[in-house]
Scaffold this active site. Sequence first.
Site, short mmCIF file in Angstrom:
data_model
loop_
_atom_site.label_atom_id
_atom_site.label_comp_id
_atom_site.label_asym_id
_atom_site.label_seq_id
_atom_site.Cartn_x
_atom_site.Cartn_y
_atom_site.Cartn_z
N TRP A 131 -0.11 -0.52 11.68
CA TRP A 131 1.21 -0.69 11.57
C TRP A 131 2.16 -0.08 10.85
CZ3 TRP A 131 3.53 -3.98 9.06
CH2 TRP A 131 2.49 -4.81 7.95
N ASN A 132 2.30 0.32 9.51
CA ASN A 132 3.71 -0.10 7.96
C ASN A 132 3.88 1.13 8.55
OD1 ASN A 132 0.89 0.59 7.46
ND2 ASN A 132 1.87 -0.10 4.86
N LYS A 155 -6.86 5.52 17.19
CA LYS A 155 -6.72 4.21 18.00
C LYS A 155 -5.21 3.55 16.70
CE LYS A 155 -8.09 -0.10 17.10
NZ LYS A 155 -6.22 -0.22 17.55
N HIS A 156 -4.85 3.84 17.15
CA HIS A 156 -3.50 2.69 16.51
C HIS A 156 -3.47 1.45 16.70
CE1 HIS A 156 -0.36 3.52 14.08
NE2 HIS A 156 0.34 4.40 13.86
N GLY A 207 -5.92 0.82 6.26
CA GLY A 207 -5.61 -0.44 6.48
C GLY A 207 -6.07 -1.57 5.95
N GLU A 229 -8.85 4.36 3.23
CA GLU A 229 -7.50 4.28 2.87
C GLU A 229 -7.37 2.07 2.82
OE1 GLU A 229 -5.86 6.19 0.99
OE2 GLU A 229 -6.99 8.16 1.23
N GLU A 360 -4.29 -9.21 -1.74
CA GLU A 360 -2.78 -8.70 -1.76
C GLU A 360 -2.26 -9.60 -0.56
OE1 GLU A 360 -3.43 -5.59 1.39
OE2 GLU A 360 -1.91 -4.75 0.43
P1 NAP Z 1 -6.04 -3.77 9.84
O1 NAP Z 1 -5.91 -4.69 10.42
O2 NAP Z 1 -7.43 -3.38 9.00
O3 NAP Z 1 -6.01 -3.26 10.74
C1 NAP Z 1 -6.06 -1.10 10.42
C2 NAP Z 1 -6.83 -0.38 11.92
O4 NAP Z 1 -8.08 -0.93 11.94
C3 NAP Z 1 -5.79 -1.06 13.05
O5 NAP Z 1 -5.75 0.00 13.76
C4 NAP Z 1 -6.79 -2.00 13.19
O6 NAP Z 1 -6.86 -2.59 14.97
C5 NAP Z 1 -8.28 -1.48 13.34
N1 NAP Z 1 -9.41 -2.37 13.13
C6 NAP Z 1 -9.13 -3.13 11.94
N2 NAP Z 1 -10.53 -4.02 12.64
C7 NAP Z 1 -11.10 -4.15 13.41
C8 NAP Z 1 -12.44 -3.72 13.35
N3 NAP Z 1 -12.73 -4.78 12.79
N4 NAP Z 1 -12.69 -3.41 14.32
C9 NAP Z 1 -12.54 -1.76 14.46
N5 NAP Z 1 -10.89 -1.80 13.79
C10 NAP Z 1 -10.21 -2.71 12.97
O7 NAP Z 1 -4.90 -3.59 8.34
P2 NAP Z 1 -3.63 -4.15 9.05
O8 NAP Z 1 -3.54 -5.29 8.63
O9 NAP Z 1 -2.68 -3.48 10.31
O10 NAP Z 1 -2.79 -3.05 8.26
C11 NAP Z 1 -2.54 -3.60 6.85
C12 NAP Z 1 -3.59 -3.04 5.51
O11 NAP Z 1 -3.49 -1.39 5.16
C13 NAP Z 1 -2.94 -3.80 4.54
O12 NAP Z 1 -3.76 -4.48 3.49
C14 NAP Z 1 -2.64 -2.58 3.39
O13 NAP Z 1 -2.25 -2.41 2.04
C15 NAP Z 1 -3.24 -1.51 4.09
N6 NAP Z 1 -3.14 0.16 3.68
C16 NAP Z 1 -3.57 1.11 2.71
C17 NAP Z 1 -2.86 1.70 2.65
C18 NAP Z 1 -3.30 3.41 2.12
O14 NAP Z 1 -3.40 4.31 2.23
N7 NAP Z 1 -4.84 2.67 0.96
C19 NAP Z 1 -1.87 2.24 3.85
C20 NAP Z 1 -1.26 1.50 3.79
C21 NAP Z 1 -1.85 0.79 4.85
P3 NAP Z 1 -5.83 -4.01 15.59
O15 NAP Z 1 -4.45 -3.39 15.40
O16 NAP Z 1 -5.90 -3.23 17.66
O17 NAP Z 1 -6.38 -4.45 14.97
#
Ligand code: NAP
Length: 461
Positions: A131-132, A155-156, A207, A229, A360
């Site tokens: 979402w960020n 899948k956002h 994520g 990522e 983090e």
């Molecule tokens: P997240 O919870 O891992 O969610 C990212 C995506 O994955 C969402 O669509 C989420 O769906 C899905 N997801 C999460 N757990 C899942 C699972 N067990 N099975 C299937 N899908 C799953 O990450 P976030 O907290 O939203 O985002 C913040 C993180 O992203 C931070 O750690 C940040 O550093 C990282 N990030 C990395 C980059 C990069 O380029 N390296 C860029 C931006 C952000 P739901 O929302 O439905 O749970």
Amino acid sequence: MAKYESVNPYTNEVFASYENPTDQQIEESLALAHALYKKWRHEEPSSRAAILKDIAAKFQEKEEEMAKTMTLEMGKKLSEAKEEVEICIGILNYYADHGPELLKPVDLPNPYGRAYYLKQATGVIMACEPWNFPLYQVIRVFAPNFVVGNPMLLKHAHNVPSSAALAAKIVKSGGAPEGSLLNLYLSYSQLDQVIADPRVQGVALTGSERGGASVAENAGKNLKKSTMELGGNDAFIVLSDADPAVLKAALSDARTYNNGQVCTSSKRMIVLADRYEEVLADMKEIYSGLKWGDPLEDSTTLPPMSSQAAKEKLAKQVEAAVAGGAKVYYEYPEIDAPGAFSRPIILTDMTKDNPMFDQEMFGPVCVVYKVKDEAEAIALANDSSYGLGSSVISSDIKHAEEVASQIETGMTVINGRWITDGSLPFGGVKKSGYGRELSPLGLNAFVNEHLVIDFTDQNQQ
Ligand code: NAP
């Protein structure tokens, strides 16, 4: 996973909600995307590049609407939301301008006969995004794969469904054929099914480590190529010879942009002893000068966090850091508002045994470390399970380059904070994931490097 809901984190009001798709809708989407992949195999990348230009123009036209939707859903400042749309327009134009050339066959000098490899599409890509940066994360995967000829299913994150829908709508209105980008509000189990489907040939996730590990496991089980990522705990190294003005400019939004919710945000300031007090003073000035308020207002510089859950998670992390021995150098005054506001905080005295040392913290928390010399700075920067970005601030560029090369990370910016652009690769090492997005490297993420070799002469000898 919570349900797909748009909640304004400034007011906590729910303003839209969405249902998971039915099995039939998922099947129709897969069939549509796969049919498009088959059709695109007979078309040149240049025809899709021309459409990317039109899509970029559509985003320009719809910038205000797109930006406002993102701000309402996850609380980022409207000015930053507009910048995000501009960055995406740049990425779309980058692949429109360079994609066809970058996808030309590559000759391979060899002892046998004429040989080259084609760069071909592989099939439907499943993108799972956070979402960020609700638009940027989508466009980073969509633009290169569109020009390659890989349709994308999206899948956002559950808290930005309206941004996802609007992004897909704008892409379509720019002339993208049906099936190019299909937004699906998938549950985790539906996502698993889609990844297992033979028509899906790649999985891209941005994520957290938690989400990444789960989706990568599923992709691996099904032998699908993936890019991950993930999170970061980036070091911002300040050397003794840092120019004070350059330092201040780099610091100015290194930890405040997007309210600190950036994967490459400078989460660990690692400062040589003789500049330590200066960095603390600079950061205090930056944090204390912020003005909290409605993210739609131009005057606001401290918006809410993306959600109450994000705010609560960060508060618990700060509590654990302090319980573990970290000291609070500065904390922003109380904010008397119902929104998901977090008070910016500067922490010092973070030791290796602190439970937050290798975690983090995704929000306005700045950890400042004092080190005695450069070797200690590099060792501390590398003492992390993450390796996404980093910064080195120094007046001696050659020397800064040497320091940069010693950091175990995917990206280093000299005399600046993190950066992103269509032309520059983005990605990390260690638990920050694998693979690269953007630039020529990102274009190749889901390309089939198909070798063709003419063996005729060998058989005639
Ligand atoms: P997240 O919870 O891992 O969610 C990212 C995506 O994955 C969402 O669509 C989420 O769906 C899905 N997801 C999460 N757990 C899942 C699972 N067990 N099975 C299937 N899908 C799953 O990450 P976030 O907290 O939203 O985002 C913040 C993180 O992203 C931070 O750690 C940040 O550093 C990282 N990030 C990395 C980059 C990069 O380029 N390296 C860029 C931006 C952000 P739901 O929302 O439905 O749970």
